[in-house]
Scaffold this active site. Structure first.
Site, short mmCIF file in Angstrom:
data_model
loop_
_atom_site.label_atom_id
_atom_site.label_comp_id
_atom_site.label_asym_id
_atom_site.label_seq_id
_atom_site.Cartn_x
_atom_site.Cartn_y
_atom_site.Cartn_z
N SER A 188 0.81 -1.21 0.00
CA SER A 188 0.00 0.00 0.00
C SER A 188 0.85 1.26 0.00
CB SER A 188 -0.94 0.00 1.21
OG SER A 188 -1.86 -1.05 1.14
N HIS A 263 0.44 4.30 4.77
CA HIS A 263 -0.32 5.04 3.78
C HIS A 263 0.13 6.50 3.71
CE1 HIS A 263 -2.89 1.53 4.17
NE2 HIS A 263 -3.59 1.92 3.11
#
Length: 321
Positions: A188, A263
């Site tokens: 991610s 993230h």
């Protein structure tokens, strides 16, 4: 009788539109593939303009957009992630913790980032090859291929590779600073670095991202900035993913939580490195200075993360075995 809008990209160099690839039958100067153009370029150029350079003047963009050599980094890194996932899934299928739709990853793998194994520095990047369940890897693959391939067709594989891998490393460092006792798996951070890179493209090409449109229904010419349209697509996606990550991180009582730090670290990396590394349609002096500043900020942030990992005493005891 219908009506429509014919748009042509504005070029500041001489006040006229530079047409490199053909003229429409109606005489308008919007994108029309030339029959003499290589079919590969003709096929790949339209989605490239649509998803990356929408609003960028054609004559400049066409020089930078090419399907040969083809995009190689994103397919290779994605294939590696698939192969490693399938191999470990086959191993786990013989145990009591098989891989399912939403869970299951090899805790014992030397690729996983573990707070107790921080001295094994390769884990700060190899964790991107391990995913927790089928949905985890499918979601990341769709995300990174959808964004990364279009970027790679313009900015080339080595620029995208730098942004992606630096996003992976920075995401892990941010995660290790915020979450001292949680393992980390998944790509991610790299995928979100590509999202941040798109934001950087908008920042450095904001002035060039506009169209001049002859609106037949209104009977006049309109000048339309297209940067805001790109932000209208990118920012809600970023907002949704970050809010979802924070919400599930807070309310989820399971051992597996979404890594908010990874993230955020990925997005920040994409923005900070996208400015100096990715191609700029028309580089201004302030953009060069901005690129120097963002590079220094990124370097200092990485240095802080490394020093924090070395000197902070609140991590679980190191496992030297």
């Amino acid at each position: 009788m219908g009506w429509g809008i014919k748009c042509k990209y504005e070029d500041d160099r001489d006040g006229t539109d530079q047409i490199d690839i053909g003229i429409a039958e109606s005489g308008g100067s919007y994108y029309v593939p030339d029959e003499n153009m290589h079919k590969c370029k003709r096929c790949m150029l339209q989605p490239c303009i649509t998803f990356v350079g929408f609003g960028v003047k054609k004559s400049d963009y066409l020089v930078k957009c090419n399907c040969w050599p083809p995009a190689v980094f994103m397919p290779i890194i994605s294939l590696g992630q698939i192969v490693i996932f399938v191999v470990y899934a086959a191993e786990l299928a013989k145990t009591n913790t098989p891989v399912t739709f939403a869970s299951g990853y090899p805790h014992y793998s030397p690729l996983v980032y573990l707070p107790t194994k921080r001295h094994e520095a390769w884990r700060f990047i190899t964790y991107m090859f391990i995913h927790n369940g089928w949905w985890h890897i499918v979601n990341n693959l769709i995300f990174q291929l959808g964004i990364g391939l279009s970027l790679e067709m313009v900015h080339k594989w080595w620029r995208v590779m730098i942004v992606y891998l630096c996003g992976v490393i920075a995401g892990c460092l941010v995660h290790s600073v915020i979450e001292h006792d949680l393992a980390l798996v998944g790509a991610s951070a790299g995928a979100f670095a590509l999202v941040g890179a798109h934001l950087a493209v908008v920042i450095t090409n904001w002035k060039e991202m506009r169209m001049r449109c002859n609106c037949e229904c209104l009977g006049k010419e309109l000048k339309m900035p297209t940067g805001p349209f790109r932000l209208a697509v990118i920012l809600p996606l970023v907002f949704y993913e970050v809010v979802r990550a924070i919400y599930e991180h807070v309310v989820d009582n399971d051992s597996f939580k979404i890594a908010v730090g990874a993230h955020l670290g990925g997005i920040a990396t994409g923005i900070l490195l996208g400015v100096p590394i990715l191609k700029n349609m028309k580089r201004h002096p302030w953009e060069t200075r901005l690129g120097i500043v963002t590079s220094v900020v990124f370097g200092l942030a990485v240095l802080f993360g490394i020093l924090f990992n070395i000197f902070y005493k609140g991590y679980p005891e190191t496992d030297w075995d």
